[in-house]
Enzyme design. Structure first.
Site, PDB file in Angstrom:
ATOM      1  N   HIS A 245       0.865  -1.201   0.000  1.00 50.55           N
ATOM      2  CA  HIS A 245       0.000   0.000   0.000  1.00 50.55           C
ATOM      3  C   HIS A 245       0.893   1.240   0.000  1.00 50.55           C
ATOM      4  CE1 HIS A 245      -3.871   2.108   1.364  1.00 50.55           C
ATOM      5  NE2 HIS A 245      -2.978   3.067   1.161  1.00 50.55           N
TER       6      HIS A 245
ATOM      7  N   HIS B  52       1.543   5.401  -1.645  1.00 46.67           N
ATOM      8  CA  HIS B  52       1.182   6.596  -2.427  1.00 46.67           C
ATOM      9  C   HIS B  52       2.460   7.151  -3.045  1.00 46.67           C
ATOM     10  CE1 HIS B  52      -2.932   6.774  -0.876  1.00 46.67           C
ATOM     11  NE2 HIS B  52      -2.391   6.255   0.217  1.00 46.67           N
TER      12      HIS B  52
ATOM     13  N   LYS C 149      -9.359   0.026  -5.791  1.00 50.92           N
ATOM     14  CA  LYS C 149      -9.410   0.664  -4.472  1.00 50.92           C
ATOM     15  C   LYS C 149     -10.754   1.333  -4.232  1.00 50.92           C
ATOM     16  CE  LYS C 149      -7.757   2.320  -0.595  1.00 50.92           C
ATOM     17  NZ  LYS C 149      -6.678   3.265  -0.340  1.00 50.92           N
TER      18      LYS C 149
ATOM     19  N   HIS D 299     -10.583   1.374   1.875  1.00 49.34           N
ATOM     20  CA  HIS D 299     -10.352   2.384   2.919  1.00 49.34           C
ATOM     21  C   HIS D 299     -11.567   2.274   3.836  1.00 49.34           C
ATOM     22  CE1 HIS D 299      -8.720   6.237   4.580  1.00 49.34           C
ATOM     23  NE2 HIS D 299      -9.919   6.184   5.117  1.00 49.34           N
TER      24      HIS D 299
ATOM     25  N   HIS E  71      -4.694  -0.612   5.844  1.00 53.05           N
ATOM     26  CA  HIS E  71      -4.205   0.155   7.003  1.00 53.05           C
ATOM     27  C   HIS E  71      -5.147   0.077   8.207  1.00 53.05           C
ATOM     28  CE1 HIS E  71      -6.878   2.996   5.088  1.00 53.05           C
ATOM     29  NE2 HIS E  71      -6.010   3.356   4.169  1.00 53.05           N
TER      30      HIS E  71
ATOM     31  N   ASP F 105       1.382   2.608   3.526  1.00 49.76           N
ATOM     32  CA  ASP F 105       0.546   3.804   3.372  1.00 49.76           C
ATOM     33  C   ASP F 105       1.399   5.072   3.455  1.00 49.76           C
ATOM     34  OD1 ASP F 105      -1.791   5.155   2.801  1.00 49.76           O
ATOM     35  OD2 ASP F 105      -2.473   5.241   4.868  1.00 49.76           O
TER      36      ASP F 105
HETATM   37  O1  DOR Z   1      -3.433   9.633   5.676  1.00 53.46           O
HETATM   38  C1  DOR Z   1      -3.762   9.334   4.534  1.00 53.46           C
HETATM   39  N1  DOR Z   1      -3.167   9.874   3.443  1.00 53.46           N
HETATM   40  N2  DOR Z   1      -4.756   8.467   4.373  1.00 53.46           N
HETATM   41  C2  DOR Z   1      -5.258   8.199   3.161  1.00 53.46           C
HETATM   42  O2  DOR Z   1      -6.167   7.422   3.091  1.00 53.46           O
HETATM   43  C3  DOR Z   1      -4.765   8.903   1.949  1.00 53.46           C
HETATM   44  C4  DOR Z   1      -3.404   9.356   2.144  1.00 53.46           C
HETATM   45  C5  DOR Z   1      -2.950  10.350   1.091  1.00 53.46           C
HETATM   46  O3  DOR Z   1      -3.143  10.077  -0.102  1.00 53.46           O
HETATM   47  O4  DOR Z   1      -2.376  11.376   1.448  1.00 53.46           O
HETATM   48 ZN    ZN Z   2      -3.404   5.079   1.563  1.00 56.94          ZN
END
Ligand code: DOR
Ligand code: ZN
Length: 344
Positions: free
Chosen positions: A13, A15, A99, A136, A174, A247
């Site tokens: 997971h 970003h 997702k 989520h 998460h 995450d």
């Molecule tokens: O804290 C988070 N940041 N939770 C999420 O679900 C998205 C993520 C983000 O893309 O910044």
């Molecule tokens: Zn995430």
């Protein structure tokens, strides 16, 4: 233990953002992990297979040619995702999951699902072909306390969803509560969960100790100590339903240190080292490899990695900030020590 050799892990997971921002953070992940499940919450979101393939190409061209890191793409589920789109995604070989962001739950989730029943044509197709749904798991009902949103999501969405689609492969992403640990433990084998390093290492006191700390703010938000303990037990249990997903969610410093700070904690700079710390605290370093390198690959029906990494017990200081495109970002533990170091 002073040294630990592991099969190279996967981050289930992540970003990565896009363009110059992605180019700043990608090397951190590519150094440690063989593969990562890449989240689709860009602006605009990655809702089609074509967009996922284009995003994948941008990631690959940002890697040095010597890198063997491979991004595993996801689609962003909307009220309008069709069964046909799921078929394209499967056929592409590039898309490994879809997702679900409840609309309004978190960063770039406005295009998310307003009512899960609207997504049933896509979900039914996913159940039929074995495509995992990444969830989520938080309700957005403003009447529900922010610390209870995951537990309420289980009752209101997860249980009915799995009643209707009992063979859908689901990753509860998460997870942050003992309620989610219990739910996933009791569920059949098609239901699994990722656990972040920050939810293993910190409870919600970190947000408020001596003042407000925006760099500990993420969604789902950190919870009470009893929940952190339940996550630690699950991660170190050896149960293959639980696996590594950082995450890691980079945001520019000024967007977090703000009157309305963004949610997201950056951990990619030291991901596997932070997990090693957490597992050492749990007295379970022998369980780290299963959690980090085997369980995720097995759930995603991917071959396990064969190369190795080595971690040494050695303190190092995290920089105060890191480049993030034309901005800076503040990583977890900025200016503080981490007690494990990856050496190769
Ligand atoms: O804290 C988070 N940041 N939770 C999420 O679900 C998205 C993520 C983000 O893309 O910044
Ligand atoms: Zn995430």
């Amino acid at each position: 233990m002073q040294q630990l050799t592991l099969t190279r892990p996967d981050d289930c997971h992540l970003h990565l953002r896009d363009d110059a921002l992605m180019q700043s953070v990608l090397p951190d992940t590519a150094r440690q992990f063989a593969r990562a499940i890449v989240m689709p919450n860009l602006r605009p979101p990655v809702t089609t297979t074509g967009q996922a393939q284009a995003y994948r190409s941008r990631i690959l061209t940002s890697l040095p040619t010597s890198s063997r890191f491979r991004p595993l793409m996801t689609l962003y589920l909307t009220d309008n995702t069709t069964a046909k789109e799921i078929q394209y995604a499967i056929r592409s070989g590039a898309v490994h999951a879809v997702k679900l962001y409840p609309a309004g739950a978190t960063t770039n989730s406005d295009a998310g699902v307003t009512d899960i029943r609207k997504a049933y044509p896509a979900l039914e197709e996913m159940q039929r072909c074995g495509m995992p749904l990444l969830v989520h798991g938080e309700v957005t009902d403003p009447a529900v306390d922010v610390f209870d949103r995951e537990a309420v999501f289980i009752e209101r969405v997860m249980i009915p969803l799995l009643r209707d689609l009992p063979e859908l492969r689901v990753v509860f992403e998460h997870i942050t509560t003992r309620d989610a640990v219990q739910f996933v433990t009791d569920a059949p084998d098609n239901v699994a969960a990722t656990i972040t390093a920050h939810h293993l290492l910190y409870n919600r006191n970190a947000l408020f100790s001596g003042g407000l700390h925006p760099h500990y703010f993420c969604l789902p938000v950190l919870k009470r100590e009893v929940h952190r303990e339940a996550l630690g037990k699950a991660a170190s249990s050896g149960n293959p339903k639980f696996f590594l997903g950082t995450d890691s969610a980079p945001h520019a410093q000024h967007t977090k240190e703000s009157a309305c700070g963004c949610a997201g904690i950056y951990t990619a700079h030291a991901a596997i080292e932070l997990y090693a710390e957490a597992f050492e605290q749990l007295g379970a370093l022998d369980k780290l490899e299963g959690f980090a390198s085997f369980h995720g690959a097995d759930f995603y029906r991917l071959p396990r990695n064969t190369s190795k990494i080595t971690l040494r017990k050695e303190s190092w200081q995290v920089p105060d900030d890191l480049a993030f495109g034309e901005h800076r970002l503040v990583p977890l533990r900025a200016g503080e020590l981490i007690s494990w170091k990856m050496s190769g």
